[in-house]
Design a protein around this motif. Structure first.
Motif, PDB file in Angstrom:
ATOM      1  N   PRO A  42       0.803  -1.234   0.000  1.00  0.00           N
ATOM      2  CA  PRO A  42       0.000   0.000   0.000  1.00  0.00           C
ATOM      3  C   PRO A  42       0.830   1.276   0.000  1.00  0.00           C
ATOM      4  O   PRO A  42       0.452   2.254  -0.654  1.00  0.00           O
ATOM      5  CB  PRO A  42      -0.826  -0.118   1.299  1.00  0.00           C
TER       6      PRO A  42
ATOM      7  N   GLU B  36      -5.134  -1.591  -0.597  1.00  0.00           N
ATOM      8  CA  GLU B  36      -5.072  -0.574   0.441  1.00  0.00           C
ATOM      9  C   GLU B  36      -6.041  -0.833   1.593  1.00  0.00           C
ATOM     10  O   GLU B  36      -5.751  -0.434   2.731  1.00  0.00           O
ATOM     11  CB  GLU B  36      -5.355   0.802  -0.167  1.00  0.00           C
ATOM     12  N   ARG B  37      -7.181  -1.511   1.323  1.00  0.00           N
ATOM     13  CA  ARG B  37      -8.215  -1.564   2.359  1.00  0.00           C
ATOM     14  C   ARG B  37      -8.711  -2.955   2.720  1.00  0.00           C
ATOM     15  O   ARG B  37      -9.215  -3.150   3.823  1.00  0.00           O
ATOM     16  CB  ARG B  37      -9.415  -0.703   1.927  1.00  0.00           C
TER      17      ARG B  37
ATOM     18  N   LYS C  60      -0.932  -4.180   6.154  1.00  0.00           N
ATOM     19  CA  LYS C  60      -1.096  -2.890   5.467  1.00  0.00           C
ATOM     20  C   LYS C  60      -0.031  -1.896   5.885  1.00  0.00           C
ATOM     21  O   LYS C  60       0.510  -1.167   5.051  1.00  0.00           O
ATOM     22  CB  LYS C  60      -2.488  -2.303   5.758  1.00  0.00           C
TER      23      LYS C  60
END
Length: 501
Positions: A180, A229-230, A255
């Motif tokens: 990320p 990213e999530r 992350k």
């Protein structure tokens, strides 16, 4: 579907006989040649005629120098020669890896778990070797792992690698294996970014797909970036993959970099742990100064941490798409981490006279590791005691030395880190963290900040053992770090770190 371009004309190289095309790339083509003296097959990477601008030539030269520096490693492709052909195109003469590479294998076959573990340990050793030389690979993925004649993985394509020093470089990481922090608006990264990509490559070998790819779903670059990213890391989806291996991948692909293994060697040790738990032969580390790891024991962060010289890359970032590796988007990136000297490991036991080398020549000679393994049991008790003692989280990077301990007078007792750091989310979305001071003293205060994947925390001093992250800053998982600050301005050597969803 975009048609593949034709290969460029192979150059006429004195002392070499052209055989066939091996592969096509965005900046160079790779051909198979037969070298006359010494007689052997070699891979020759030739820069395209339309890519001869100064930056590309410099990148090509960097690749030659870096691979030459690292090619003594058994899992890094060896470079033999670099020169300029008669038509003006630079070329590299490299080891020819005849077997099918990982890019072709991971989608076409179900690679056995024991083989994936062996590949993982050997690749981690190669990455650790590069890191110790102050080099980040920055594009670890199955396509950049070839297979030698003897079945060993061989890391290649250091064309976008980062070196120490002020040089400006172009960066291009392939999205499906990118962490990320390298996909953020202002990318930052260090060796833990390579740790992520290494684990993502191992994941692909197990799953037969890239980590955040949805079979039959929308796997555009935008969707992949959003998931990376999530979204939590999906399960590999194989019954023969033990939970311990899934946990290793989840930690290596956390992350936030601070929650990952701090070095490629730590990943290798963790994979060795899985091998030992499965009663498989433990794959030795290919590091010249490393003794074999005690089987069944997990190293602490203190043991596995390897810190490197700072790396500065104030150049544009090129992010490649999942299908079109030439698709890019430009961003700037700064990569850095402070220098610490890794402790010298005991030398491996000597090989008894008369014992032959392994069958793979350059990639043989593992007898020393086997002999050294005989003393492992003696070390188990001592290492177990150290492991059970626990280790504080990895310290933050780039924090001001405003609260550094005084440098004069007798050495003071080290300041401990807070413990029992825990977060609770309120109904309005705000997150309140609390902790405890294990050794409270008059004048103690606390230095804390919110950890982000794209930069260093902004640290704030508070008096109480409680802080609240407002709802607008507490979307998704929230992680903070906290240090104790004494009245004399000394502080915890390693801050406590904690997260809450």
């Amino acid at each position: 579907m975009t048609a593949r371009r034709e290969a460029s004309a192979p150059p006429d190289l004195p002392g070499y006989e052209y055989v066939r095309v091996l592969g096509l790339g965005g900046f160079a083509d790779v051909f198979l040649y037969r070298q006359h003296l010494p007689r052997r097959d070699v891979a020759v990477k030739v820069l395209l005629a339309g890519s001869l601008d100064h930056d590309v030539r410099e990148r090509f030269q960097t690749e030659a120098n870096l691979m030459a520096q690292l090619s003594h490693h058994p899992s890094i492709v060896t470079i033999y020669h670099a020169a300029i052909a008669a038509d003006g195109r630079p070329f590299l003469v490299m080891e020819y890896c005849s077997r099918v590479g990982l890019a072709e294998r991971y989608r076409a076959e179900r690679i056995p778990v024991p083989e994936v573990l062996r590949i993982g340990v050997r690749l981690a050793s190669a990455v650790e070797t590069a890191h110790r030389a102050g080099i980040l690979h920055r594009d670890i993925k199955p396509a950049n792992v070839l297979t030698t004649d003897f079945g060993w993985p061989a890391l290649t394509d250091f064309g976008i690698a980062a070196t120490t020093g002020p040089a400006v470089q172009t960066m291009g990481m392939s999205i499906p294996w990118s962490p990320p922090e390298l996909l953020a608006e202002h990318p930052t990264g260090d060796e833990r970014s390579d740790v992520y990509a290494l684990a993502a490559t191992i994941y692909s070998l197990l799953a037969g797909r890239t980590p955040f790819e949805l079979p039959g779903g929308n796997n555009s670059a935008q969707q992949l970036v959003a998931r990376i990213e999530r979204s939590p890391l999906p399960a590999v989806g194989r019954d023969d993959v033990p939970p311990q291996l899934q946990a290793v991948l989840e930690r290596a692909m956390a992350k936030h970099p601070s929650r990952r293994f701090s070095s490629a060697m730590a990943v290798a040790r963790a994979l060795q742990e899985v091998e030992a738990a499965l009663r498989l032969p433990v794959t030795p580390l290919d590091l010249p100064d490393e003794a074999p790891a005690p089987s069944g024991l997990m190293p602490s962060d203190d043991e596995d941490a390897t810190r490197l010289r700072g790396i500065s890359l104030p150049g544009p970032l090129q992010v490649r798409g999942p299908d079109d590796e030439d698709a890019t988007r430009a961003r700037s990136v700064v990569v850095g981490r402070p220098t610490l000297v890794a402790p010298t490991a005991p030398a491996p036991a000597p090989v008894p006279a008369g014992v032959p080398d392994g069958p793979d020549g350059r990639r043989g000679g593992r007898v020393a590791a086997v002999v050294a393994g005989a003393v492992v049991v003696v070390a188990v008790a001592a290492v177990l005691v150290a492991s059970l003692g626990g280790a504080d989280p990895v310290p933050p990077r780039g924090v001001s030395d405003t609260f550094a301990p005084p440098q004069t007078g007798p050495a003071a007792a080290p300041v401990p880190a807070p413990h029992s750091l825990d977060g609770t989310r309120a109904a309005d979305g705000a997150v309140t963290f609390t902790w405890q001071n294990p050794d409270p003293q008059d004048g103690d205060r606390y230095l804390w900040g919110v950890l982000t994947a794209t930069g260093e925390p902004t640290l704030v001093l508070v008096d109480d053992e409680r802080v609240t992250v407002p709802a607008e800053q507490a979307t998704g998982e929230v992680c903070i770090e906290v240090s104790i600050v004494r009245a004399d301005r000394s502080r915890s050597a390693r801050p406590a770190q904690g997260c809450t969803s």
